[in-house]
Design a protein around this motif. Structure first.
Motif, PDB file in Angstrom:
ATOM      1  N   GLY A  75     -18.540  21.408   9.641  1.00  0.00           N
ATOM      2  CA  GLY A  75     -17.135  21.644   9.948  1.00  0.00           C
ATOM      3  C   GLY A  75     -16.460  20.372  10.396  1.00  0.00           C
ATOM      4  N   ARG A  76     -15.206  20.511  10.753  1.00  0.00           N
ATOM      5  CA  ARG A  76     -14.475  19.347  11.251  1.00  0.00           C
ATOM      6  C   ARG A  76     -13.547  19.759  12.363  1.00  0.00           C
ATOM      7  NH1 ARG A  76     -10.568  18.187   6.136  1.00  0.00           N
ATOM      8  NH2 ARG A  76      -9.169  19.940   6.465  1.00  0.00           N
ATOM      9  N   GLY A  77     -13.294  18.801  13.219  1.00  0.00           N
ATOM     10  CA  GLY A  77     -12.396  19.000  14.347  1.00  0.00           C
ATOM     11  C   GLY A  77     -11.805  17.656  14.698  1.00  0.00           C
ATOM     12  N   SER A  78     -11.983  17.234  15.941  1.00  0.00           N
ATOM     13  CA  SER A  78     -11.402  15.965  16.366  1.00  0.00           C
ATOM     14  C   SER A  78     -12.289  14.766  16.044  1.00  0.00           C
ATOM     15  CB  SER A  78     -11.138  16.003  17.877  1.00  0.00           C
ATOM     16  OG  SER A  78     -12.354  16.195  18.579  1.00  0.00           O
ATOM     17  N   GLN A  79     -13.532  15.020  15.627  1.00  0.00           N
ATOM     18  CA  GLN A  79     -14.436  13.920  15.283  1.00  0.00           C
ATOM     19  C   GLN A  79     -13.925  13.239  14.013  1.00  0.00           C
ATOM     20  OE1 GLN A  79     -18.447  15.250  14.806  1.00  0.00           O
ATOM     21  NE2 GLN A  79     -19.313  13.208  14.862  1.00  0.00           N
ATOM     22  N   PRO A  80     -13.812  11.904  14.024  1.00  0.00           N
ATOM     23  CA  PRO A  80     -13.238  11.215  12.865  1.00  0.00           C
ATOM     24  C   PRO A  80     -14.117  11.315  11.617  1.00  0.00           C
ATOM     25  CG  PRO A  80     -14.082   9.629  14.451  1.00  0.00           C
ATOM     26  CD  PRO A  80     -14.202  10.981  15.077  1.00  0.00           C
ATOM     27  N   ALA A  81     -13.465  11.222  10.457  1.00  0.00           N
ATOM     28  CA  ALA A  81     -14.182  11.215   9.183  1.00  0.00           C
ATOM     29  C   ALA A  81     -14.956   9.909   9.053  1.00  0.00           C
ATOM     30  CB  ALA A  81     -13.199  11.371   8.033  1.00  0.00           C
ATOM     31  N   LYS A  82     -16.042   9.950   8.311  1.00  0.00           N
ATOM     32  CA  LYS A  82     -16.846   8.751   8.063  1.00  0.00           C
ATOM     33  C   LYS A  82     -16.689   8.358   6.596  1.00  0.00           C
ATOM     34  CE  LYS A  82     -20.344   9.933  11.477  1.00  0.00           C
ATOM     35  NZ  LYS A  82     -21.741  10.275  11.707  1.00  0.00           N
TER      36      LYS A  82
ATOM     37  N   GLY B  35     -18.201   6.123   3.369  1.00  0.00           N
ATOM     38  CA  GLY B  35     -19.459   5.580   2.886  1.00  0.00           C
ATOM     39  C   GLY B  35     -19.314   5.137   1.453  1.00  0.00           C
ATOM     40  N   GLN B  36     -20.380   4.553   0.919  1.00  0.00           N
ATOM     41  CA  GLN B  36     -20.383   4.126  -0.468  1.00  0.00           C
ATOM     42  C   GLN B  36     -21.661   4.594  -1.120  1.00  0.00           C
ATOM     43  OE1 GLN B  36     -19.664  -0.105  -0.801  1.00  0.00           O
ATOM     44  NE2 GLN B  36     -18.069   0.299  -2.287  1.00  0.00           N
ATOM     45  N   TRP B  37     -21.541   5.055  -2.359  1.00  0.00           N
ATOM     46  CA  TRP B  37     -22.688   5.484  -3.129  1.00  0.00           C
ATOM     47  C   TRP B  37     -22.480   5.053  -4.564  1.00  0.00           C
ATOM     48  CZ3 TRP B  37     -23.911   9.461  -6.815  1.00  0.00           C
ATOM     49  CH2 TRP B  37     -25.285   9.682  -6.965  1.00  0.00           C
ATOM     50  N   ARG B  38     -23.378   4.263  -5.077  1.00  0.00           N
ATOM     51  CA  ARG B  38     -23.291   3.735  -6.446  1.00  0.00           C
ATOM     52  C   ARG B  38     -21.951   3.063  -6.715  1.00  0.00           C
ATOM     53  NH1 ARG B  38     -26.500   7.835 -10.507  1.00  0.00           N
ATOM     54  NH2 ARG B  38     -28.443   7.790  -9.341  1.00  0.00           N
ATOM     55  N   GLY B  39     -21.502   2.312  -5.730  1.00  0.00           N
ATOM     56  CA  GLY B  39     -20.260   1.562  -5.876  1.00  0.00           C
ATOM     57  C   GLY B  39     -18.984   2.357  -5.657  1.00  0.00           C
ATOM     58  N   GLU B  40     -19.104   3.641  -5.455  1.00  0.00           N
ATOM     59  CA  GLU B  40     -17.930   4.491  -5.227  1.00  0.00           C
ATOM     60  C   GLU B  40     -17.802   4.792  -3.740  1.00  0.00           C
ATOM     61  OE1 GLU B  40     -15.674   5.685  -7.526  1.00  0.00           O
ATOM     62  OE2 GLU B  40     -16.724   4.436  -8.999  1.00  0.00           O
ATOM     63  N   GLU B  41     -16.587   4.678  -3.220  1.00  0.00           N
ATOM     64  CA  GLU B  41     -16.349   5.017  -1.818  1.00  0.00           C
ATOM     65  C   GLU B  41     -16.086   6.510  -1.697  1.00  0.00           C
ATOM     66  OE1 GLU B  41     -12.844   3.961   1.099  1.00  0.00           O
ATOM     67  OE2 GLU B  41     -14.166   2.228   0.851  1.00  0.00           O
ATOM     68  N   TYR B  42     -16.604   7.109  -0.656  1.00  0.00           N
ATOM     69  CA  TYR B  42     -16.367   8.534  -0.403  1.00  0.00           C
ATOM     70  C   TYR B  42     -16.129   8.748   1.081  1.00  0.00           C
ATOM     71  CZ  TYR B  42     -21.191   8.749   1.236  1.00  0.00           C
ATOM     72  OH  TYR B  42     -22.358   8.552   1.920  1.00  0.00           O
ATOM     73  N   THR B  43     -15.515   9.879   1.405  1.00  0.00           N
ATOM     74  CA  THR B  43     -15.225  10.231   2.788  1.00  0.00           C
ATOM     75  C   THR B  43     -15.962  11.510   3.146  1.00  0.00           C
ATOM     76  OG1 THR B  43     -13.030   9.254   2.614  1.00  0.00           O
ATOM     77  CG2 THR B  43     -13.372  10.805   4.417  1.00  0.00           C
ATOM     78  N   VAL B  44     -16.640  11.481   4.285  1.00  0.00           N
ATOM     79  CA  VAL B  44     -17.313  12.675   4.804  1.00  0.00           C
ATOM     80  C   VAL B  44     -16.486  13.166   5.981  1.00  0.00           C
ATOM     81  CG1 VAL B  44     -19.392  13.589   5.880  1.00  0.00           C
ATOM     82  CG2 VAL B  44     -19.578  11.837   4.106  1.00  0.00           C
ATOM     83  N   ASP B  45     -15.790  14.276   5.781  1.00  0.00           N
ATOM     84  CA  ASP B  45     -14.977  14.820   6.880  1.00  0.00           C
ATOM     85  C   ASP B  45     -15.517  16.141   7.396  1.00  0.00           C
ATOM     86  OD1 ASP B  45     -14.243  16.325   4.693  1.00  0.00           O
ATOM     87  OD2 ASP B  45     -12.104  16.270   5.123  1.00  0.00           O
ATOM     88  N   LEU B  46     -16.606  16.633   6.809  1.00  0.00           N
ATOM     89  CA  LEU B  46     -17.298  17.805   7.330  1.00  0.00           C
ATOM     90  C   LEU B  46     -18.606  17.318   7.929  1.00  0.00           C
ATOM     91  CD1 LEU B  46     -16.753  20.423   4.487  1.00  0.00           C
ATOM     92  CD2 LEU B  46     -15.541  20.227   6.657  1.00  0.00           C
ATOM     93  N   HIS B  47     -18.770  17.519   9.230  1.00  0.00           N
ATOM     94  CA  HIS B  47     -19.933  17.020   9.954  1.00  0.00           C
ATOM     95  C   HIS B  47     -20.955  18.130  10.146  1.00  0.00           C
ATOM     96  CE1 HIS B  47     -17.721  13.340  10.765  1.00  0.00           C
ATOM     97  NE2 HIS B  47     -16.677  14.116  11.050  1.00  0.00           N
TER      98      HIS B  47
END
Length: 118
Positions: free
Chosen positions: A41-48, A50-62
């Protein structure tokens, strides 16, 4: 079904690494029975980011752990305090604790209802 006055469901969403501390605290508070689920889930914790195979992605569900504890004989305040103190790190994403009234309870094995079922 009999009345379940005084029965509460304490539900907490916490960091996975605090689960052992919370289990110990609940046992010491007199509420050792619990159900644990892995959730995200997500709340006040910031999104992280990352990079995978040269593509940037955002993890906003912890990744979190949901603890559910039905309380009848132990003071609900003691259970909430035990969870909050054991799960506390002081950082965003420590979690939340909710208290919900239980309308009815039935023990499947014995057929007991209300507080005796808990």
């Amino acid at each position: 079904m009999s009345d379940a006055d005084g029965i509460k469901l304490v539900m907490a969403i916490i960091r996975p690494d605090k689960l052992a501390d919370v289990k110990t605290a609940l046992a010491e508070a007199g509420a050792p029975s619990l159900t644990v689920s892995n959730v995200s889930g997500r709340g006040s914790q910031p999104a992280k980011k990352g990079q995978w195979r040269g593509e940037e992605y955002t993890v906003d569900l912890h990744q979190k752990v949901k603890i559910e504890c039905v309380v009848a004989d132990t003071p609900v305040e003691d259970v909430v305090d035990a969870i909050a103190e054991a799960a506390h790190t002081g950082e965003k994403g420590d979690g939340k604790v909710f208290v919900i009234p239980v309308e009815a309870a039935v023990q499947v094995r014995t057929g007991k209802e209300g507080k005796p079922a808990v």
